[in-house]
Design a protein around this motif. Structure first.
Motif, PDB file in Angstrom:
ATOM      1  N   VAL B  39      16.065 -12.749 -15.315  1.00 51.85           N
ATOM      2  CA  VAL B  39      15.258 -12.819 -16.533  1.00 51.85           C
ATOM      3  C   VAL B  39      13.808 -12.497 -16.187  1.00 51.85           C
ATOM      4  O   VAL B  39      13.345 -12.793 -15.086  1.00 51.85           O
ATOM      5  CB  VAL B  39      15.377 -14.221 -17.180  1.00 51.85           C
ATOM      6  N   SER B  40      13.114 -11.844 -17.117  1.00 51.93           N
ATOM      7  CA  SER B  40      11.705 -11.513 -16.902  1.00 51.93           C
ATOM      8  C   SER B  40      11.028 -11.419 -18.261  1.00 51.93           C
ATOM      9  O   SER B  40      11.461 -10.642 -19.116  1.00 51.93           O
ATOM     10  CB  SER B  40      11.602 -10.176 -16.159  1.00 51.93           C
ATOM     11  N   GLY B  41       9.987 -12.225 -18.460  1.00 46.49           N
ATOM     12  CA  GLY B  41       9.282 -12.225 -19.739  1.00 46.49           C
ATOM     13  C   GLY B  41      10.199 -12.512 -20.915  1.00 46.49           C
ATOM     14  O   GLY B  41      10.013 -11.963 -21.998  1.00 46.49           O
ATOM     15  N   GLY B  42      11.221 -13.326 -20.689  1.00 41.80           N
ATOM     16  CA  GLY B  42      12.130 -13.692 -21.770  1.00 41.80           C
ATOM     17  C   GLY B  42      13.283 -12.720 -21.978  1.00 41.80           C
ATOM     18  O   GLY B  42      14.189 -12.993 -22.757  1.00 41.80           O
ATOM     19  N   ASP B  43      13.252 -11.583 -21.277  1.00 39.33           N
ATOM     20  CA  ASP B  43      14.331 -10.597 -21.425  1.00 39.33           C
ATOM     21  C   ASP B  43      15.291 -10.658 -20.247  1.00 39.33           C
ATOM     22  O   ASP B  43      14.869 -10.874 -19.103  1.00 39.33           O
ATOM     23  CB  ASP B  43      13.753  -9.181 -21.501  1.00 39.33           C
ATOM     24  N   GLY B  44      16.558 -10.441 -20.519  1.00 37.10           N
ATOM     25  CA  GLY B  44      17.547 -10.388 -19.458  1.00 37.10           C
ATOM     26  C   GLY B  44      17.341  -9.145 -18.596  1.00 37.10           C
ATOM     27  O   GLY B  44      17.062  -8.070 -19.117  1.00 37.10           O
ATOM     28  N   VAL B  45      17.430  -9.307 -17.286  1.00 32.62           N
ATOM     29  CA  VAL B  45      17.296  -8.180 -16.359  1.00 32.62           C
ATOM     30  C   VAL B  45      18.657  -7.921 -15.710  1.00 32.62           C
ATOM     31  O   VAL B  45      19.256  -8.825 -15.136  1.00 32.62           O
ATOM     32  CB  VAL B  45      16.246  -8.481 -15.266  1.00 32.62           C
ATOM     33  N   SER B  46      19.142  -6.687 -15.824  1.00 31.63           N
ATOM     34  CA  SER B  46      20.459  -6.371 -15.280  1.00 31.63           C
ATOM     35  C   SER B  46      20.360  -5.668 -13.931  1.00 31.63           C
ATOM     36  O   SER B  46      21.316  -5.637 -13.167  1.00 31.63           O
ATOM     37  CB  SER B  46      21.238  -5.492 -16.258  1.00 31.63           C
ATOM     38  N   GLU B  47      19.178  -5.132 -13.624  1.00 32.02           N
ATOM     39  CA  GLU B  47      19.033  -4.347 -12.399  1.00 32.02           C
ATOM     40  C   GLU B  47      17.546  -4.161 -12.096  1.00 32.02           C
ATOM     41  O   GLU B  47      16.729  -4.172 -13.014  1.00 32.02           O
ATOM     42  CB  GLU B  47      19.675  -2.967 -12.646  1.00 32.02           C
ATOM     43  N   MET B  48      17.231  -4.006 -10.815  1.00 26.07           N
ATOM     44  CA  MET B  48      15.844  -3.741 -10.443  1.00 26.07           C
ATOM     45  C   MET B  48      15.819  -2.632  -9.406  1.00 26.07           C
ATOM     46  O   MET B  48      16.733  -2.529  -8.591  1.00 26.07           O
ATOM     47  CB  MET B  48      15.232  -5.017  -9.864  1.00 26.07           C
ATOM     48  N   SER B  49      14.798  -1.769  -9.478  1.00 26.88           N
ATOM     49  CA  SER B  49      14.652  -0.813  -8.381  1.00 26.88           C
ATOM     50  C   SER B  49      13.247  -0.942  -7.821  1.00 26.88           C
ATOM     51  O   SER B  49      12.288  -1.197  -8.543  1.00 26.88           O
ATOM     52  CB  SER B  49      14.943   0.613  -8.845  1.00 26.88           C
ATOM     53  N   LEU B  50      13.161  -0.811  -6.509  1.00 28.98           N
ATOM     54  CA  LEU B  50      11.889  -0.996  -5.806  1.00 28.98           C
ATOM     55  C   LEU B  50      11.476   0.298  -5.136  1.00 28.98           C
ATOM     56  O   LEU B  50      12.203   0.856  -4.327  1.00 28.98           O
ATOM     57  CB  LEU B  50      12.048  -2.089  -4.750  1.00 28.98           C
ATOM     58  N   GLU B  51      10.284   0.761  -5.535  1.00 29.33           N
ATOM     59  CA  GLU B  51       9.715   1.973  -4.940  1.00 29.33           C
ATOM     60  C   GLU B  51       8.632   1.553  -3.953  1.00 29.33           C
ATOM     61  O   GLU B  51       8.030   0.490  -4.109  1.00 29.33           O
ATOM     62  CB  GLU B  51       9.105   2.808  -6.079  1.00 29.33           C
ATOM     63  N   HIS B  52       8.376   2.359  -2.933  1.00 28.43           N
ATOM     64  CA  HIS B  52       7.264   2.042  -2.031  1.00 28.43           C
ATOM     65  C   HIS B  52       6.624   3.321  -1.520  1.00 28.43           C
ATOM     66  O   HIS B  52       7.046   4.415  -1.885  1.00 28.43           O
ATOM     67  CB  HIS B  52       7.725   1.137  -0.873  1.00 28.43           C
ATOM     68  N   TYR B  53       5.578   3.161  -0.738  1.00 25.89           N
ATOM     69  CA  TYR B  53       4.788   4.284  -0.214  1.00 25.89           C
ATOM     70  C   TYR B  53       5.082   4.359   1.280  1.00 25.89           C
ATOM     71  O   TYR B  53       4.438   3.679   2.073  1.00 25.89           O
ATOM     72  CB  TYR B  53       3.313   3.998  -0.503  1.00 25.89           C
ATOM     73  N   PRO B  54       6.099   5.152   1.663  1.00 29.58           N
ATOM     74  CA  PRO B  54       6.498   5.195   3.076  1.00 29.58           C
ATOM     75  C   PRO B  54       5.298   5.535   3.969  1.00 29.58           C
ATOM     76  O   PRO B  54       4.521   6.434   3.646  1.00 29.58           O
ATOM     77  CB  PRO B  54       7.543   6.316   3.112  1.00 29.58           C
ATOM     78  N   GLY B  55       5.157   4.819   5.035  1.00 30.28           N
ATOM     79  CA  GLY B  55       4.016   5.045   5.929  1.00 30.28           C
ATOM     80  C   GLY B  55       2.948   3.992   5.670  1.00 30.28           C
ATOM     81  O   GLY B  55       2.660   3.157   6.521  1.00 30.28           O
ATOM     82  N   MET B  56       2.401   4.004   4.447  1.00 34.47           N
ATOM     83  CA  MET B  56       1.372   3.000   4.135  1.00 34.47           C
ATOM     84  C   MET B  56       1.973   1.602   4.075  1.00 34.47           C
ATOM     85  O   MET B  56       1.323   0.624   4.481  1.00 34.47           O
ATOM     86  CB  MET B  56       0.682   3.314   2.803  1.00 34.47           C
ATOM     87  N   THR B  57       3.203   1.498   3.560  1.00 30.47           N
ATOM     88  CA  THR B  57       3.820   0.172   3.433  1.00 30.47           C
ATOM     89  C   THR B  57       3.888  -0.520   4.785  1.00 30.47           C
ATOM     90  O   THR B  57       3.494  -1.678   4.937  1.00 30.47           O
ATOM     91  CB  THR B  57       5.243   0.297   2.854  1.00 30.47           C
ATOM     92  N   GLU B  58       4.398   0.202   5.786  1.00 31.66           N
ATOM     93  CA  GLU B  58       4.540  -0.375   7.122  1.00 31.66           C
ATOM     94  C   GLU B  58       3.169  -0.772   7.681  1.00 31.66           C
ATOM     95  O   GLU B  58       3.016  -1.847   8.273  1.00 31.66           O
ATOM     96  CB  GLU B  58       5.210   0.632   8.062  1.00 31.66           C
ATOM     97  N   LYS B  59       2.170   0.114   7.467  1.00 34.60           N
ATOM     98  CA  LYS B  59       0.823  -0.184   7.983  1.00 34.60           C
ATOM     99  C   LYS B  59       0.230  -1.407   7.304  1.00 34.60           C
ATOM    100  O   LYS B  59      -0.392  -2.255   7.951  1.00 34.60           O
ATOM    101  CB  LYS B  59      -0.107   1.014   7.729  1.00 34.60           C
ATOM    102  N   ALA B  60       0.401  -1.486   5.972  1.00 29.35           N
ATOM    103  CA  ALA B  60      -0.182  -2.601   5.226  1.00 29.35           C
ATOM    104  C   ALA B  60       0.452  -3.922   5.666  1.00 29.35           C
ATOM    105  O   ALA B  60      -0.247  -4.920   5.873  1.00 29.35           O
ATOM    106  CB  ALA B  60       0.010  -2.386   3.722  1.00 29.35           C
ATOM    107  N   LEU B  61       1.774  -3.919   5.816  1.00 30.99           N
ATOM    108  CA  LEU B  61       2.450  -5.156   6.230  1.00 30.99           C
ATOM    109  C   LEU B  61       2.069  -5.535   7.659  1.00 30.99           C
ATOM    110  O   LEU B  61       1.842  -6.717   7.960  1.00 30.99           O
ATOM    111  CB  LEU B  61       3.969  -5.001   6.106  1.00 30.99           C
ATOM    112  N   ALA B  62       1.994  -4.545   8.542  1.00 29.60           N
ATOM    113  CA  ALA B  62       1.613  -4.831   9.930  1.00 29.60           C
ATOM    114  C   ALA B  62       0.199  -5.405   9.978  1.00 29.60           C
ATOM    115  O   ALA B  62      -0.097  -6.313  10.765  1.00 29.60           O
ATOM    116  CB  ALA B  62       1.723  -3.569  10.777  1.00 29.60           C
ATOM    117  N   ALA B  63      -0.693  -4.902   9.118  1.00 27.53           N
ATOM    118  CA  ALA B  63      -2.068  -5.406   9.085  1.00 27.53           C
ATOM    119  C   ALA B  63      -2.092  -6.857   8.606  1.00 27.53           C
ATOM    120  O   ALA B  63      -2.849  -7.687   9.117  1.00 27.53           O
ATOM    121  CB  ALA B  63      -2.930  -4.524   8.181  1.00 27.53           C
ATOM    122  N   ILE B  64      -1.266  -7.165   7.613  1.00 30.08           N
ATOM    123  CA  ILE B  64      -1.215  -8.534   7.077  1.00 30.08           C
ATOM    124  C   ILE B  64      -0.682  -9.496   8.143  1.00 30.08           C
ATOM    125  O   ILE B  64      -1.242 -10.565   8.382  1.00 30.08           O
ATOM    126  CB  ILE B  64      -0.334  -8.583   5.808  1.00 30.08           C
TER     127      ILE B  64
END
Lengths: 83, 153
Positions: B39-64
Motif C-alpha cells: 500500500v502507498s498513499g492509500g492505494d494498493g500497490v501490486s508491483e514496484m520497479s527500481l531504477e538506478h544510476y549505474p556507476g554513481m550508485t556504487e560510488k554514493a553508497l561507498a561514500a556513505i
C-alpha cells in the motif's frame, strides 16, 4: 563533448535517456545548460521549472550553479527515492 | 567492497553471518531490512520497479559507508540494494553494521539508511490500480538525514 544522462520521471518526460552534446558556446554551468536545452521547446522548456530538479556532474550530486567543462558526465533526475 | 547492487534477492542470515565471520571483536551486529509494502498513499500497490544510476550508485553508497566508518568505531559494514522488478513483501535493501558495542552499531546503521534515502540515486516506480507512478521523495527523509549533519559537513 558532454555526456548527458536522464533518469526516472525526467527521462520519461523528455523521452530520452542519454545524449552526447558539444559544450554549447557561452554555457559555463549546469543552470546555463538547462537554459540552453530549454530552447528545444516542449518538455525541454519545462526542465528549468521542474520542482526539485537534481543534477550530478561526474557522478557527484551538485548544485545547479556548478561549473561545467568539456568531457563532463552530467545527469538530471528527480529527488531520489531508494531504500 | 561492502556495497552491492543486484536484481537477485539476498539471504539475511548468511549475509549477517558472513559479516562477523572470523571477527571475534564483533560484539554487536545491527541491521535494517527494507521491504516493498502493498500500500502507498492509500492505494494498493501490486508491483514496484527500481531504477538506478549505474556507476554513481556504487560510488554514493561507498561514500556513505566510508563516512560511517570514519564517524563511528566500526568493524565492518554492508549495504545490499536491489533494483529491477519487485513485488509486495520482497526485500529491497539490507544495511548491516558490525561493531564492538551496540551504540555504534545502531547509530551507524540508522545513519547509513538515512543518507542512502537522500543521496543514493535510486528511483521507485509503483504500479497501482490507477496505473504506474513515480514515488515522490518525502520531506521526512530530508529531515532524518539532516539530523546527522556535522559542523562544516
Amino acid at each position: 563533448m558532454l555526456n548527458i544522462l536522464y533518469f526516472a520521471s525526467v527521462r520519461e518526460r523528455l523521452g530520452r535517456s542519454a545524449e552526447e552534446l558539444a559544450l554549447p558556446a557561452g554555457v559555463r554551468d549546469v543552470a546555463g545548460l538547462i537554459r540552453h536545452l530549454g530552447q528545444r521547446g516542449g518538455a525541454w522548456e519545462d526542465l528549468a521549472g521542474t520542482r526539485n530538479l537534481r543534477c550530478a556532474v561526474n557522478q557527484q550530486m551538485v548544485p545547479l550553479e556548478s561549473p561545467l567543462a568539456d568531457g563532463d558526465e552530467l545527469a538530471f533526475f528527480p529527488p531520489v527515492t531508494g531504500g | 567492497m561492502p556495497v552491492r547492487i543486484q536484481e537477485a534477492d539476498f539471504d539475511i542470515g548468511s549475509e549477517l553471518a558472513d559479516l562477523c565471520r572470523a571477527e571475534p571483536r564483533v560484539g554487536a551486529l545491527a541491521s535494517f531490512v527494507g521491504l516493498v509494502r502493498d500500500v502507498s498513499g492509500g492505494d494498493g500497490v501490486s508491483e514496484m520497479s527500481l531504477e538506478h544510476y549505474p556507476g554513481m550508485t556504487e560510488k554514493a553508497l561507498a561514500a556513505i559507508v566510508g563516512e560511517a566508518l570514519q564517524r563511528w568505531s566500526l568493524i565492518d559494514a554492508l549495504v545490499i540494494h536491489r533494483v529491477g522488478r519487485l513485488l509486495p513483501g520482497d526485500r529491497i535493501v539490507l544495511v548491516a553494521v558490525a561493531a564492538a558495542h551496540r551504540a555504534e552499531a545502531f547509530a551507524a546503521c540508522e545513519f547509513i539508511m538515512d543518507y542512502l534515502k537522500t543521496r543514493a540515486p535510486f528511483w521507485k516506480r509503483e504500479l497501482t490500480a490507477a496505473g504506474a507512478r513515480w514515488v515522490e521523495a518525502r520531506d521526512d527523509d530530508d529531515r532524518a538525514a539532516e539530523r546527522w549533519r556535522q559542523p562544516g559537513g
